[in-house]
Design a protein around this motif. Structure first.
Motif, PDB file in Angstrom:
ATOM      1  N   PHE A 196       5.150   1.363  12.099  1.00 25.58           N
ATOM      2  CA  PHE A 196       4.980   2.805  11.878  1.00 25.58           C
ATOM      3  C   PHE A 196       3.908   3.416  12.793  1.00 25.58           C
ATOM      4  O   PHE A 196       2.811   3.785  12.379  1.00 25.58           O
ATOM      5  CB  PHE A 196       4.704   3.066  10.391  1.00 25.58           C
ATOM      6  CG  PHE A 196       5.821   2.548   9.527  1.00 25.58           C
ATOM      7  CD1 PHE A 196       7.087   3.125   9.601  1.00 25.58           C
ATOM      8  CD2 PHE A 196       5.637   1.471   8.668  1.00 25.58           C
ATOM      9  CE1 PHE A 196       8.147   2.640   8.834  1.00 25.58           C
ATOM     10  CE2 PHE A 196       6.685   0.982   7.887  1.00 25.58           C
ATOM     11  CZ  PHE A 196       7.936   1.567   7.975  1.00 25.58           C
ATOM     12  N   CYS A 237       8.425   8.187  11.203  1.00 25.22           N
ATOM     13  CA  CYS A 237       7.253   7.326  11.002  1.00 25.22           C
ATOM     14  C   CYS A 237       7.104   6.256  12.076  1.00 25.22           C
ATOM     15  O   CYS A 237       6.000   5.768  12.298  1.00 25.22           O
ATOM     16  CB  CYS A 237       7.339   6.621   9.665  1.00 25.22           C
ATOM     17  SG  CYS A 237       7.460   7.722   8.282  1.00 25.22           S
ATOM     18  N   ASP A 279       1.582   6.970  12.409  1.00 30.75           N
ATOM     19  CA  ASP A 279       0.372   7.259  11.638  1.00 30.75           C
ATOM     20  C   ASP A 279      -0.917   6.914  12.377  1.00 30.75           C
ATOM     21  O   ASP A 279      -1.985   7.403  12.022  1.00 30.75           O
ATOM     22  CB  ASP A 279       0.436   6.493  10.304  1.00 30.75           C
ATOM     23  CG  ASP A 279       1.713   6.827   9.565  1.00 30.75           C
ATOM     24  OD1 ASP A 279       2.038   8.020   9.473  1.00 30.75           O
ATOM     25  OD2 ASP A 279       2.409   5.893   9.109  1.00 30.75           O
ATOM     26  N   GLY A 291       8.685   2.138   3.311  1.00 34.96           N
ATOM     27  CA  GLY A 291       8.020   3.433   3.120  1.00 34.96           C
ATOM     28  C   GLY A 291       8.058   4.383   4.305  1.00 34.96           C
ATOM     29  O   GLY A 291       7.382   5.409   4.290  1.00 34.96           O
ATOM     30  N   GLY A 328       1.544  10.873   9.873  1.00 32.38           N
ATOM     31  CA  GLY A 328       2.665  11.298   9.021  1.00 32.38           C
ATOM     32  C   GLY A 328       2.377  12.573   8.250  1.00 32.38           C
ATOM     33  O   GLY A 328       3.300  13.257   7.785  1.00 32.38           O
ATOM     34  N   ASP A 352       5.665  13.989   6.086  1.00 32.88           N
ATOM     35  CA  ASP A 352       6.980  13.842   6.738  1.00 32.88           C
ATOM     36  C   ASP A 352       7.987  13.106   5.855  1.00 32.88           C
ATOM     37  O   ASP A 352       9.140  12.946   6.235  1.00 32.88           O
ATOM     38  CB  ASP A 352       6.862  13.215   8.143  1.00 32.88           C
ATOM     39  CG  ASP A 352       6.272  11.815   8.157  1.00 32.88           C
ATOM     40  OD1 ASP A 352       6.097  11.207   7.088  1.00 32.88           O
ATOM     41  OD2 ASP A 352       5.971  11.321   9.277  1.00 32.88           O
ATOM     42  N   CYS A 353       7.563  12.659   4.673  1.00 35.60           N
ATOM     43  CA  CYS A 353       8.498  12.085   3.707  1.00 35.60           C
ATOM     44  C   CYS A 353       9.029  13.171   2.769  1.00 35.60           C
ATOM     45  O   CYS A 353       9.779  12.877   1.821  1.00 35.60           O
ATOM     46  CB  CYS A 353       7.827  10.971   2.903  1.00 35.60           C
ATOM     47  SG  CYS A 353       7.107   9.678   3.930  1.00 35.60           S
ATOM     48  N   TYR A 383       0.805  -1.227   0.000  1.00 35.64           N
ATOM     49  CA  TYR A 383       0.000   0.000   0.000  1.00 35.64           C
ATOM     50  C   TYR A 383       0.839   1.279   0.000  1.00 35.64           C
ATOM     51  O   TYR A 383       0.343   2.343   0.318  1.00 35.64           O
ATOM     52  CB  TYR A 383      -1.054  -0.020   1.123  1.00 35.64           C
ATOM     53  CG  TYR A 383      -0.580  -0.515   2.482  1.00 35.64           C
ATOM     54  CD1 TYR A 383       0.157   0.310   3.313  1.00 35.64           C
ATOM     55  CD2 TYR A 383      -0.879  -1.813   2.904  1.00 35.64           C
ATOM     56  CE1 TYR A 383       0.590  -0.136   4.551  1.00 35.64           C
ATOM     57  CE2 TYR A 383      -0.444  -2.271   4.145  1.00 35.64           C
ATOM     58  CZ  TYR A 383       0.293  -1.428   4.960  1.00 35.64           C
ATOM     59  OH  TYR A 383       0.718  -1.861   6.183  1.00 35.64           O
ATOM     60  N   ASP A 384       2.142   1.142  -0.300  1.00 37.39           N
ATOM     61  CA  ASP A 384       2.956   2.340  -0.535  1.00 37.39           C
ATOM     62  C   ASP A 384       4.004   1.981  -1.585  1.00 37.39           C
ATOM     63  O   ASP A 384       4.300   0.790  -1.801  1.00 37.39           O
ATOM     64  CB  ASP A 384       3.623   2.829   0.754  1.00 37.39           C
ATOM     65  CG  ASP A 384       4.743   1.910   1.173  1.00 37.39           C
ATOM     66  OD1 ASP A 384       5.888   2.172   0.813  1.00 37.39           O
ATOM     67  OD2 ASP A 384       4.465   0.876   1.829  1.00 37.39           O
ATOM     68  N   LEU A 418       4.482   9.651   0.107  1.00 36.14           N
ATOM     69  CA  LEU A 418       3.432   9.000   0.907  1.00 36.14           C
ATOM     70  C   LEU A 418       2.798   9.976   1.903  1.00 36.14           C
ATOM     71  O   LEU A 418       1.601  10.246   1.859  1.00 36.14           O
ATOM     72  CB  LEU A 418       4.032   7.782   1.633  1.00 36.14           C
ATOM     73  CG  LEU A 418       3.145   7.066   2.648  1.00 36.14           C
ATOM     74  CD1 LEU A 418       1.848   6.592   2.019  1.00 36.14           C
ATOM     75  CD2 LEU A 418       3.899   5.891   3.270  1.00 36.14           C
ATOM     76  N   HIS A 419       3.598  10.482   2.831  1.00 31.24           N
ATOM     77  CA  HIS A 419       3.094  11.424   3.843  1.00 31.24           C
ATOM     78  C   HIS A 419       3.938  12.701   3.787  1.00 31.24           C
ATOM     79  O   HIS A 419       5.069  12.684   3.306  1.00 31.24           O
ATOM     80  CB  HIS A 419       3.235  10.846   5.250  1.00 31.24           C
ATOM     81  CG  HIS A 419       2.319   9.705   5.572  1.00 31.24           C
ATOM     82  ND1 HIS A 419       2.760   8.426   5.794  1.00 31.24           N
ATOM     83  CD2 HIS A 419       0.969   9.665   5.746  1.00 31.24           C
ATOM     84  CE1 HIS A 419       1.734   7.628   6.084  1.00 31.24           C
ATOM     85  NE2 HIS A 419       0.631   8.359   6.051  1.00 31.24           N
TER      86      HIS A 419
END
Ligand SMILES: NC(=O)NCCC[C@H](N)C(=O)O
Length: 303
Positions: free
Chosen positions: A83, A295, A86, A290, A134, A198-199, A33-34, A195-196
């Motif tokens: 993680f 995270c 999240d 991911g 995230g 924070d990425c 899912y990422d 993804l988020h």
């Protein structure tokens, strides 16, 4: 009883929820899912259980060294619980329960004891709001919220926080400037999407930030960050550094961070230019799923 309190990303950490070193079964391509997990499955280099245990142990040792209180979720069978960030998030004095992507739905139940520990300071983010920690980044009176173009929400598994969340947070925190940052999205190629939030962005120190503006959908948001932080207070990372998730370090205080040991250019800049000490840990295997250090940590109490 714990009084949750977090108003920024860097004040001295007192209590943190740290994910568990369970990575669950290796997903199929359809189950990923990422984009980084997708790529790792495709390349056949998804991290081993042991690598995840070793990397997370190194972080635990740093928490121990600085006497930080560490809470853990309950262990689930065969489920990725790395993680923690999240699953929930603190804004000021409230612990919010995220409304996670359904693929991660069981992680919330494993936080039950943590939710109970804050008593009434708990609030649920419920449908139609979708939000994951995230994407929630605190900078005192500013609340940055990672999201995506409205028409993209739900079209990608990597769209996790919607405009309903942005609107809700605006009404819930009327004294804060709530700033949505639209991110580029792609579920299968990690160089093409974020993804988020924070990425692609994270404040460090007292008035500085690490940033990957190419991950932002709108150029104007890069300009806004320059207005807020000032050009010299932004450390812009390269596409390769973003691939390895250089924005996703974790602050123990304004002058101390945990970072990945291979982030040479970033770690040198933090120590030599910005006077921020760095505890280096190995975390490259975990990045293949991911997420990185921000995270897997969910601060419950900062000073
Ligand atoms: N804040 C984050 O970026 N968390 C990383 C979560 C990775 C996990 N594989 C996910 O797709 O939700």
């Amino acid at each position: 009883m714990i009084n949750p309190h977090v108003s920024n990303e860097t004040a001295k950490i007192k209590t943190v929820v740290f994910g568990l070193p369970n990575r669950g079964p290796v997903p199929s391509l359809e189950e990923a899912y990422d984009a980084k997990s997708y790529e790792a499955v495709q390349k056949g280099n998804y991290p081993s259980e042991q690598a995840v245990i070793d990397e997370m142990s190194a972080v635990l040792n740093v928490f121990k060294k600085y006497n930080i209180e560490v809470l853990r979720p309950k262990q689930l069978d065969h489920y990725n619980q790395i993680f923690a960030r999240d699953v929930s998030f603190v804004i000021d004095d409230t612990l919010f329960v995220a409304n996670l992507i359904s693929d991660r739905g069981l992680e919330t139940g494993a936080f039950e004891d943590i939710f109970k520990s804050v008593g009434d300071s708990l609030e649920l983010m419920e449908a139609p709001i979708r939000a994951e920690g995230g994407d929630i980044i605190l900078y005192n009176d500013i609340l940055f919220v990672g999201t995506c173009k409205k028409e993209n929400f739900g079209k990608f598994k990597t769209t996790r926080t919607n405009y309903e969340a942005v609107e809700y947070l605006k009404s819930r925190f009327p004294h804060k400037h709530v700033i949505p940052i639209e991110l580029k999205k792609c579920d299968t190629n990690p160089t093409k999407g974020i993804l988020h939030l924070d990425c692609a962005f994270q404040p460090v120190g007292k008035d500085k930030a690490i940033i990957y503006t190419e991950g932002f959908e709108n150029k104007s948001d890069a300009g806004l960050m320059q207005e807020i932080f000032g050009k010299n207070n932004l450390f812009e990372i390269t596409p390769e550094e973003d691939y390895y998730m250089n924005t996703n370090i974790f602050s123990l205080s304004p002058d101390l961070v945990i970072s990945e040991r291979n982030f040479k250019r970033l770690n040198t800049h933090l120590t030599k230019e910005w006077g921020i000490a760095v505890e280096e840990v190995p975390y490259a295997e975990i990045s293949k799923m991911g997420g990185l250090l921000r995270c897997s940590t969910m601060p419950l109490v900062r000073e």
